[in-house]
Design a protein around this motif. Structure first.
Motif, PDB file in Angstrom:
ATOM      1  N   ALA A 130       0.944  -0.874   0.109  1.00  0.00           N
ATOM      2  CA  ALA A 130       0.006  -0.134   0.012  1.00  0.00           C
ATOM      3  C   ALA A 130       0.727   1.508  -0.224  1.00  0.00           C
ATOM      4  O   ALA A 130       0.509   2.535  -0.563  1.00  0.00           O
ATOM      5  N   ASP A 131       2.240   1.416  -0.152  1.00  0.00           N
ATOM      6  CA  ASP A 131       3.249   2.245  -0.146  1.00  0.00           C
ATOM      7  C   ASP A 131       3.027   2.641  -0.711  1.00  0.00           C
ATOM      8  O   ASP A 131       3.907   1.869  -1.643  1.00  0.00           O
TER       9      ASP A 131
ATOM     10  N   ALA B 272       5.882   2.506  -6.190  1.00  0.00           N
ATOM     11  CA  ALA B 272       6.487   2.494  -7.383  1.00  0.00           C
ATOM     12  C   ALA B 272       8.028   1.276  -7.724  1.00  0.00           C
ATOM     13  O   ALA B 272       7.848   1.081  -8.859  1.00  0.00           O
ATOM     14  N   PHE B 273       8.687   1.079  -6.758  1.00  0.00           N
ATOM     15  CA  PHE B 273       9.742   0.343  -6.831  1.00  0.00           C
ATOM     16  C   PHE B 273       9.887  -0.842  -6.969  1.00  0.00           C
ATOM     17  O   PHE B 273      10.614  -1.347  -8.494  1.00  0.00           O
ATOM     18  N   LEU B 274       8.841  -1.379  -6.586  1.00  0.00           N
ATOM     19  CA  LEU B 274       8.313  -2.757  -7.482  1.00  0.00           C
ATOM     20  C   LEU B 274       8.271  -2.765  -8.745  1.00  0.00           C
ATOM     21  O   LEU B 274       8.087  -3.372  -9.700  1.00  0.00           O
TER      22      LEU B 274
ATOM     23  N   ALA C 110      -6.209  -4.203  -1.784  1.00  0.00           N
ATOM     24  CA  ALA C 110      -7.072  -3.356  -1.599  1.00  0.00           C
ATOM     25  C   ALA C 110      -7.751  -3.264  -3.149  1.00  0.00           C
ATOM     26  O   ALA C 110      -9.275  -3.001  -3.225  1.00  0.00           O
ATOM     27  N   ASP C 111      -7.155  -2.533  -3.829  1.00  0.00           N
ATOM     28  CA  ASP C 111      -8.042  -3.010  -5.437  1.00  0.00           C
ATOM     29  C   ASP C 111      -8.323  -4.413  -5.874  1.00  0.00           C
ATOM     30  O   ASP C 111      -9.677  -3.683  -6.341  1.00  0.00           O
ATOM     31  N   TRP C 112      -7.869  -4.978  -5.892  1.00  0.00           N
ATOM     32  CA  TRP C 112      -8.257  -6.275  -6.653  1.00  0.00           C
ATOM     33  C   TRP C 112      -9.765  -6.454  -5.470  1.00  0.00           C
ATOM     34  O   TRP C 112     -10.938  -6.719  -6.592  1.00  0.00           O
TER      35      TRP C 112
ATOM     36  N   LEU D  23       4.924 -10.513  -3.900  1.00  0.00           N
ATOM     37  CA  LEU D  23       4.077 -10.519  -2.842  1.00  0.00           C
ATOM     38  C   LEU D  23       2.838 -11.163  -3.577  1.00  0.00           C
ATOM     39  O   LEU D  23       2.607 -10.937  -4.774  1.00  0.00           O
ATOM     40  N   LYS D  24       2.533 -12.162  -3.369  1.00  0.00           N
ATOM     41  CA  LYS D  24       0.920 -12.714  -4.313  1.00  0.00           C
ATOM     42  C   LYS D  24      -0.327 -12.924  -3.361  1.00  0.00           C
ATOM     43  O   LYS D  24       0.412 -13.170  -1.679  1.00  0.00           O
ATOM     44  N   LEU D  25      -1.063 -12.958  -4.243  1.00  0.00           N
ATOM     45  CA  LEU D  25      -2.257 -12.474  -3.705  1.00  0.00           C
ATOM     46  C   LEU D  25      -2.809 -13.640  -3.833  1.00  0.00           C
ATOM     47  O   LEU D  25      -3.113 -14.277  -4.894  1.00  0.00           O
TER      48      LEU D  25
END
Length: 145
Positions: free
Chosen positions: A39-40, A45-47, A65-67, A137-139
């Motif tokens: 969320a940061d 942006a880095f990722l 949260a978007d998904w 990170l995987k959702l």
């Protein structure tokens, strides 16, 4: 229906979700896995910058949260949603897209110039001063229409 580690290549994630909702029968289940961003804003942006540098077909890893918002907005009930951390070997990660030596160096330099908090959030592991691995990170979502 399932979607595994592909949605971050879509330029229109809400259109993707809407299309899944359109074709999935009522009561049908969507099993979804994709890379997600923190969320940061700086870490996000880095990722996304290093992912695009590595693989030009990468469009954007979105926040959890978007998904959830997009799925629920399309009429899905999100039954489970969890984020898993997966350790990625840097050398294999860049080799998977046949990155040139110059591009590998640019990607490694981006890791060295990462914003504050990135090394901790993405669990950078270094050897001899060079990035050896990091955690992605995987959702994982199970949603019903």
């Amino acid at each position: 229906m399932s979607c595994r580690i592909a949605a971050h290549h879509s330029p229109a994630p809400t259109a993707f979700v809407d299309e899944v909702a359109r074709v999935l029968e009522p009561g049908g289940t969507l099993a979804f896995e994709d890379n997600v961003s923190p969320a940061d804003d700086d870490l996000d942006a880095f990722l996304n910058d290093v992912e695009r540098l590595r693989d030009p077909t990468h469009v954007r890893s979105h926040a959890v949260a978007d998904w959830i918002e997009w799925l629920e907005g399309a009429g899905f009930t999100v039954e489970t949603a969890s984020v898993a951390s997966k350790r990625i070997a840097f050398g294999e990660w860049v080799a998977n897209v046949d990155a040139s030596a110059e591009r590998r160096e640019r990607i490694a330099a981006a890791f060295e110039a990462a914003p504050p908090g990135a090394a901790e959030r993405f669990e950078f592991a270094r050897e001899g001063g060079r990035i050896e691995s990091f955690a992605n990170l995987k959702l994982l979502v199970k949603a019903t229409r």
